[in-house]
Write a protein that holds these residues in place. Structure first.
Motif, PDB file in Angstrom:
ATOM      1  N   ALA A 119      -3.280  -5.422   1.394  1.00 42.44           N
ATOM      2  CA  ALA A 119      -2.528  -5.320   2.651  1.00 42.44           C
ATOM      3  C   ALA A 119      -1.022  -5.277   2.384  1.00 42.44           C
ATOM      4  O   ALA A 119      -0.297  -4.483   3.003  1.00 42.44           O
ATOM      5  CB  ALA A 119      -2.864  -6.502   3.559  1.00 42.44           C
ATOM      6  N   TYR A 120      -0.527  -6.111   1.471  1.00 44.76           N
ATOM      7  CA  TYR A 120       0.899  -6.098   1.148  1.00 44.76           C
ATOM      8  C   TYR A 120       1.313  -4.772   0.508  1.00 44.76           C
ATOM      9  O   TYR A 120       2.382  -4.241   0.788  1.00 44.76           O
ATOM     10  CB  TYR A 120       1.280  -7.264   0.242  1.00 44.76           C
ATOM     11  N   TYR A 121       0.469  -4.238  -0.357  1.00 49.93           N
ATOM     12  CA  TYR A 121       0.791  -2.954  -0.988  1.00 49.93           C
ATOM     13  C   TYR A 121       0.841  -1.835   0.056  1.00 49.93           C
ATOM     14  O   TYR A 121       1.791  -1.041   0.069  1.00 49.93           O
ATOM     15  CB  TYR A 121      -0.219  -2.619  -2.084  1.00 49.93           C
ATOM     16  N   LEU A 122      -0.165  -1.767   0.915  1.00 52.12           N
ATOM     17  CA  LEU A 122      -0.181  -0.716   1.941  1.00 52.12           C
ATOM     18  C   LEU A 122       0.979  -0.871   2.916  1.00 52.12           C
ATOM     19  O   LEU A 122       1.610   0.127   3.302  1.00 52.12           O
ATOM     20  CB  LEU A 122      -1.511  -0.736   2.689  1.00 52.12           C
ATOM     21  N   LEU A 123       1.273  -2.088   3.306  1.00 47.45           N
ATOM     22  CA  LEU A 123       2.401  -2.324   4.202  1.00 47.45           C
ATOM     23  C   LEU A 123       3.722  -1.905   3.549  1.00 47.45           C
ATOM     24  O   LEU A 123       4.565  -1.268   4.194  1.00 47.45           O
ATOM     25  CB  LEU A 123       2.455  -3.801   4.598  1.00 47.45           C
ATOM     26  N   ALA A 124       3.885  -2.219   2.277  1.00 44.07           N
ATOM     27  CA  ALA A 124       5.111  -1.827   1.571  1.00 44.07           C
ATOM     28  C   ALA A 124       5.210  -0.308   1.450  1.00 44.07           C
ATOM     29  O   ALA A 124       6.296   0.254   1.619  1.00 44.07           O
ATOM     30  CB  ALA A 124       5.154  -2.474   0.188  1.00 44.07           C
ATOM     31  N   ARG A 125       4.090   0.363   1.171  1.00 45.03           N
ATOM     32  CA  ARG A 125       4.121   1.827   1.071  1.00 45.03           C
ATOM     33  C   ARG A 125       4.494   2.464   2.400  1.00 45.03           C
ATOM     34  O   ARG A 125       5.299   3.390   2.453  1.00 45.03           O
ATOM     35  CB  ARG A 125       2.758   2.361   0.617  1.00 45.03           C
ATOM     36  N   VAL A 126       3.905   1.974   3.481  1.00 42.74           N
ATOM     37  CA  VAL A 126       4.189   2.550   4.796  1.00 42.74           C
ATOM     38  C   VAL A 126       5.637   2.280   5.189  1.00 42.74           C
ATOM     39  O   VAL A 126       6.339   3.194   5.636  1.00 42.74           O
ATOM     40  CB  VAL A 126       3.205   2.001   5.850  1.00 42.74           C
ATOM     41  N   LEU A 127       6.115   1.056   5.037  1.00 38.65           N
ATOM     42  CA  LEU A 127       7.494   0.747   5.383  1.00 38.65           C
ATOM     43  C   LEU A 127       8.486   1.510   4.513  1.00 38.65           C
ATOM     44  O   LEU A 127       9.521   1.984   4.992  1.00 38.65           O
ATOM     45  CB  LEU A 127       7.752  -0.752   5.262  1.00 38.65           C
ATOM     46  N   SER A 128       8.168   1.663   3.240  1.00 36.71           N
ATOM     47  CA  SER A 128       9.027   2.428   2.342  1.00 36.71           C
ATOM     48  C   SER A 128       9.097   3.881   2.772  1.00 36.71           C
ATOM     49  O   SER A 128      10.148   4.496   2.760  1.00 36.71           O
ATOM     50  CB  SER A 128       8.502   2.314   0.914  1.00 36.71           C
ATOM     51  N   TRP A 129       7.978   4.418   3.183  1.00 35.02           N
ATOM     52  CA  TRP A 129       7.933   5.816   3.641  1.00 35.02           C
ATOM     53  C   TRP A 129       8.696   5.984   4.951  1.00 35.02           C
ATOM     54  O   TRP A 129       9.428   6.963   5.123  1.00 35.02           O
ATOM     55  CB  TRP A 129       6.493   6.257   3.795  1.00 35.02           C
ATOM     56  N   VAL A 130       8.562   5.030   5.853  1.00 41.10           N
ATOM     57  CA  VAL A 130       9.248   5.120   7.145  1.00 41.10           C
ATOM     58  C   VAL A 130      10.757   5.005   6.971  1.00 41.10           C
ATOM     59  O   VAL A 130      11.524   5.714   7.636  1.00 41.10           O
ATOM     60  CB  VAL A 130       8.713   4.024   8.103  1.00 41.10           C
ATOM     61  N   VAL A 131      11.209   4.157   6.070  1.00 37.65           N
ATOM     62  CA  VAL A 131      12.644   3.945   5.875  1.00 37.65           C
ATOM     63  C   VAL A 131      13.304   5.181   5.247  1.00 37.65           C
ATOM     64  O   VAL A 131      14.489   5.409   5.442  1.00 37.65           O
ATOM     65  CB  VAL A 131      12.867   2.682   4.999  1.00 37.65           C
ATOM     66  N   ARG A 132      12.554   6.004   4.558  1.00 40.03           N
ATOM     67  CA  ARG A 132      13.123   7.195   3.924  1.00 40.03           C
ATOM     68  C   ARG A 132      13.649   8.196   4.939  1.00 40.03           C
ATOM     69  O   ARG A 132      14.545   8.966   4.650  1.00 40.03           O
ATOM     70  CB  ARG A 132      12.084   7.900   3.064  1.00 40.03           C
ATOM     71  N   PHE A 133      13.098   8.204   6.124  1.00 40.07           N
ATOM     72  CA  PHE A 133      13.474   9.238   7.104  1.00 40.07           C
ATOM     73  C   PHE A 133      14.357   8.698   8.142  1.00 40.07           C
ATOM     74  O   PHE A 133      14.766   7.993   8.674  1.00 40.07           O
ATOM     75  CB  PHE A 133      12.240   9.836   7.750  1.00 40.07           C
TER      76      PHE A 133
END
Length: 122
Positions: free
Chosen positions: A108-122
């Motif tokens: 869950a922490y890995y998926l949450l970090a991936r999604v938040l990292s992807w969202v912050v890029r844009f």
């Protein structure tokens, strides 16, 4: 330089020679097209949480001495990280319950970090 033929709307051919052609280099993957320090830090925090949980599971599996200050600190951090997932699955064996719930927490922490990292890029 390589000569390149271009045609106009009237159908006549013109030659463009000795002129540099600028190519924009594209990323191989759409999700890695833009990076910034904030998204990298979010992803690093997610990986740190996963590493702490995995190291805590490894120490539990190896029957490490919980009286040791390093082992105690890792297990305390792992317990704190896994608090939201404490009783997702209950088993009779407490070690098996720890492995299952901490694995779910790490995913869950890995998926949450991936999604938040992807969202912050844009």
């Amino acid at each position: 330089m390589v000569e390149r033929n271009t045609s106009t709307a009237k159908g006549t051919d013109t030659t463009v020679a000795d002129r540099p052609v600028a190519h924009r280099r594209r990323s191989r993957h759409w999700w890695s097209s833009r990076t910034n320090p904030v998204s990298a830090m979010i992803l690093a925090a997610g990986w740190a949480a996963v590493a702490i949980l995995a190291f805590g599971m490894l120490l539990t599996w190896a029957d490490a001495n919980p009286g040791n200050s390093v082992v105690d600190a890792v297990l305390d951090a792992g317990r704190w990280l896994a608090t939201p997932f404490h009783d997702v699955f209950t088993r009779n064996d407490p070690e098996e319950q720890l492995y299952i719930n901490w694995t779910i927490a790490g995913a869950a922490y890995y998926l949450l970090a991936r999604v938040l990292s992807w969202v912050v890029r844009f």
